[in-house]
Design a protein around this motif. Structure first.
Motif, PDB file in Angstrom:
ATOM      1  N   GLY A 232     -19.286  27.126  51.351  1.00  0.00           N
ATOM      2  CA  GLY A 232     -18.646  26.132  52.201  1.00  0.00           C
ATOM      3  C   GLY A 232     -18.225  24.867  51.479  1.00  0.00           C
ATOM      4  O   GLY A 232     -17.659  23.957  52.104  1.00  0.00           O
ATOM      5  N   SER A 233     -18.481  24.793  50.181  1.00  0.00           N
ATOM      6  CA  SER A 233     -18.105  23.616  49.406  1.00  0.00           C
ATOM      7  C   SER A 233     -16.872  23.934  48.557  1.00  0.00           C
ATOM      8  O   SER A 233     -16.334  25.033  48.604  1.00  0.00           O
ATOM      9  N   ARG A 234     -16.464  22.948  47.772  1.00  0.00           N
ATOM     10  CA  ARG A 234     -15.384  23.166  46.797  1.00  0.00           C
ATOM     11  C   ARG A 234     -15.899  22.897  45.390  1.00  0.00           C
ATOM     12  O   ARG A 234     -15.122  22.629  44.475  1.00  0.00           O
ATOM     13  N   ARG A 235     -17.219  22.966  45.224  1.00  0.00           N
ATOM     14  CA  ARG A 235     -17.825  22.641  43.933  1.00  0.00           C
ATOM     15  C   ARG A 235     -17.488  23.693  42.875  1.00  0.00           C
ATOM     16  O   ARG A 235     -17.222  24.844  43.186  1.00  0.00           O
ATOM     17  N   GLY A 236     -17.577  23.255  41.627  1.00  0.00           N
ATOM     18  CA  GLY A 236     -17.372  24.174  40.516  1.00  0.00           C
ATOM     19  C   GLY A 236     -18.596  24.331  39.653  1.00  0.00           C
ATOM     20  O   GLY A 236     -18.581  25.072  38.676  1.00  0.00           O
ATOM     21  N   GLU A 237     -19.685  23.629  40.001  1.00  0.00           N
ATOM     22  CA  GLU A 237     -20.899  23.676  39.197  1.00  0.00           C
ATOM     23  C   GLU A 237     -22.092  24.021  40.075  1.00  0.00           C
ATOM     24  O   GLU A 237     -22.215  23.534  41.201  1.00  0.00           O
ATOM     25  N   ILE A 238     -22.977  24.856  39.543  1.00  0.00           N
ATOM     26  CA  ILE A 238     -24.177  25.252  40.269  1.00  0.00           C
ATOM     27  C   ILE A 238     -25.275  25.538  39.255  1.00  0.00           C
ATOM     28  O   ILE A 238     -25.013  26.029  38.142  1.00  0.00           O
ATOM     29  N   ALA A 239     -26.512  25.212  39.603  1.00  0.00           N
ATOM     30  CA  ALA A 239     -27.648  25.522  38.742  1.00  0.00           C
ATOM     31  C   ALA A 239     -27.931  27.019  38.778  1.00  0.00           C
ATOM     32  O   ALA A 239     -27.726  27.683  39.807  1.00  0.00           O
ATOM     33  N   LEU A 240     -28.426  27.550  37.686  1.00  0.00           N
ATOM     34  CA  LEU A 240     -28.719  28.980  37.610  1.00  0.00           C
ATOM     35  C   LEU A 240     -29.713  29.399  38.693  1.00  0.00           C
ATOM     36  O   LEU A 240     -29.531  30.443  39.333  1.00  0.00           O
ATOM     37  N   ALA A 241     -30.741  28.602  38.908  1.00  0.00           N
ATOM     38  CA  ALA A 241     -31.756  28.959  39.911  1.00  0.00           C
ATOM     39  C   ALA A 241     -31.134  29.106  41.292  1.00  0.00           C
ATOM     40  O   ALA A 241     -31.454  30.039  42.036  1.00  0.00           O
ATOM     41  N   ASP A 242     -30.236  28.203  41.653  1.00  0.00           N
ATOM     42  CA  ASP A 242     -29.576  28.273  42.962  1.00  0.00           C
ATOM     43  C   ASP A 242     -28.646  29.480  43.031  1.00  0.00           C
ATOM     44  O   ASP A 242     -28.559  30.154  44.066  1.00  0.00           O
ATOM     45  N   PHE A 243     -27.951  29.755  41.944  1.00  0.00           N
ATOM     46  CA  PHE A 243     -27.051  30.911  41.899  1.00  0.00           C
ATOM     47  C   PHE A 243     -27.833  32.204  42.124  1.00  0.00           C
ATOM     48  O   PHE A 243     -27.419  33.067  42.901  1.00  0.00           O
ATOM     49  N   LEU A 244     -28.966  32.338  41.475  1.00  0.00           N
ATOM     50  CA  LEU A 244     -29.745  33.574  41.576  1.00  0.00           C
ATOM     51  C   LEU A 244     -30.277  33.795  42.988  1.00  0.00           C
ATOM     52  O   LEU A 244     -30.303  34.922  43.478  1.00  0.00           O
ATOM     53  N   VAL A 245     -30.693  32.718  43.651  1.00  0.00           N
ATOM     54  CA  VAL A 245     -31.156  32.849  45.042  1.00  0.00           C
ATOM     55  C   VAL A 245     -30.044  33.397  45.917  1.00  0.00           C
ATOM     56  O   VAL A 245     -30.242  34.324  46.720  1.00  0.00           O
ATOM     57  N   LEU A 246     -28.845  32.850  45.776  1.00  0.00           N
ATOM     58  CA  LEU A 246     -27.715  33.284  46.591  1.00  0.00           C
ATOM     59  C   LEU A 246     -27.277  34.709  46.250  1.00  0.00           C
ATOM     60  O   LEU A 246     -26.795  35.443  47.112  1.00  0.00           O
ATOM     61  N   ALA A 247     -27.463  35.099  44.991  1.00  0.00           N
ATOM     62  CA  ALA A 247     -27.029  36.426  44.536  1.00  0.00           C
ATOM     63  C   ALA A 247     -28.067  37.504  44.773  1.00  0.00           C
ATOM     64  O   ALA A 247     -27.777  38.689  44.584  1.00  0.00           O
ATOM     65  N   GLY A 248     -29.288  37.136  45.161  1.00  0.00           N
ATOM     66  CA  GLY A 248     -30.335  38.130  45.355  1.00  0.00           C
ATOM     67  C   GLY A 248     -30.897  38.666  44.058  1.00  0.00           C
ATOM     68  O   GLY A 248     -31.365  39.811  43.998  1.00  0.00           O
ATOM     69  N   LEU A 249     -30.891  37.829  43.012  1.00  0.00           N
ATOM     70  CA  LEU A 249     -31.415  38.213  41.707  1.00  0.00           C
ATOM     71  C   LEU A 249     -32.581  37.300  41.334  1.00  0.00           C
ATOM     72  O   LEU A 249     -32.800  36.266  41.965  1.00  0.00           O
TER      73      LEU A 249
END
Length: 241
Positions: free
Chosen positions: A212-229
């Motif tokens: 829902g954002s327009r961001r281009g940067e994300i922390a790895l930990a947050d990415f993994l939670v969203l990706a199910g990894l």
């Protein structure tokens, strides 16, 4: 995995769940609903029928959709006790294969479908479809079920617009992570991190979402939670920029 008129697992990623129809198996269990047939009604794909030939999972498009009965078993729509029903209206964020391994016996038992707020496993075991919710547990069977979702090595290749990583699972699969304009994705390429070796055969989309954002940067930990990894114990996380 055994498919007839198949829908690829990658096709399920991003499809919004609009309805669930289930046909109950005569034999039931206290650990998870036992079904003979399951239809997921998915935006842009229509009804997708899941069933089992005995061990493993078959899924295919089913334009006709469920009949009022399947044999002598009545079907129900959006049953409240089925874990999938709580995710109606949400897109499928991620799809991963669930493998069954027990000594010399090994086969793909089903799929884990990731949604915002949890994952549901659809498994074909012992002649029945089992639908296991985020808090469900199959007792001793759990030790024989495996997903290749733990990461042994992650290398960041770009910090923002896009945030980007190369990653390898403990099972040896190469994954490409990308996040830009609020959208994250995970893709598998058998050729490894060299884009010149990427082709369609064996490649596939494993996860996609928009926060829902327009961001281009994300922390790895947050990415993994969203990706199910997740990171495996003693995993290697490097900055390769």
């Amino acid at each position: 995995m055994i498919d007839e008129e198949p829908v690829a697992a990658a096709d399920l990623v991003g499809a919004r769940l609009t309805g669930v129809t289930a046909a109950r198996h005569q034999r039931q269990s206290a650990t998870a609903p036992h079904l003979s047939h399951l239809w997921l009604h998915l935006e842009r794909l229509g009804p997708v029928l899941f069933r089992t030939p005995g061990e493993g999972l078959s899924f295919r498009s089913d334009a006709a959709g469920p009949a009022t009965t399947t044999g002598t078993t009545a079907t129900t729509t959006d049953p409240a006790d089925l874990p999938l029903t709580r995710f109606l209206g949400q897109p499928i964020r991620s799809v991963s294969a669930v493998e069954y391994r027990d000594g010399g016996t090994a086969f793909t038992a089903g799929l884990a479908l990731g949604f915002e707020g949890g994952r549901v496993r659809v498994l074909g075991l012992d002649g029945a479809l089992l639908v296991v919710g985020p808090d469900g547990h199959l007792g001793g069977v759990e030790a024989r079920l495996h997903e290749d979702t733990a990461l042994a090595r992650v290398v960041r290749t770009c910090s923002s617009s896009p945030s980007q990583w190369n990653a390898w699972t403990t099972g040896g699969r190469y994954l490409y992570f990308r996040y830009r304009h609020g959208e994250g994705s995970v893709e598998h390429f058998p050729g490894g991190p060299d884009p010149d070796a990427w082709d369609e055969e064996g490649s596939g989309l494993l996860a996609r979402w928009h926060d829902g954002s327009r961001r281009g940067e994300i922390a790895l930990a947050d990415f993994l939670v969203l990706a199910g990894l997740r990171l495996a114990p003693n995993s290697e996380v490097l900055d390769g920029r």
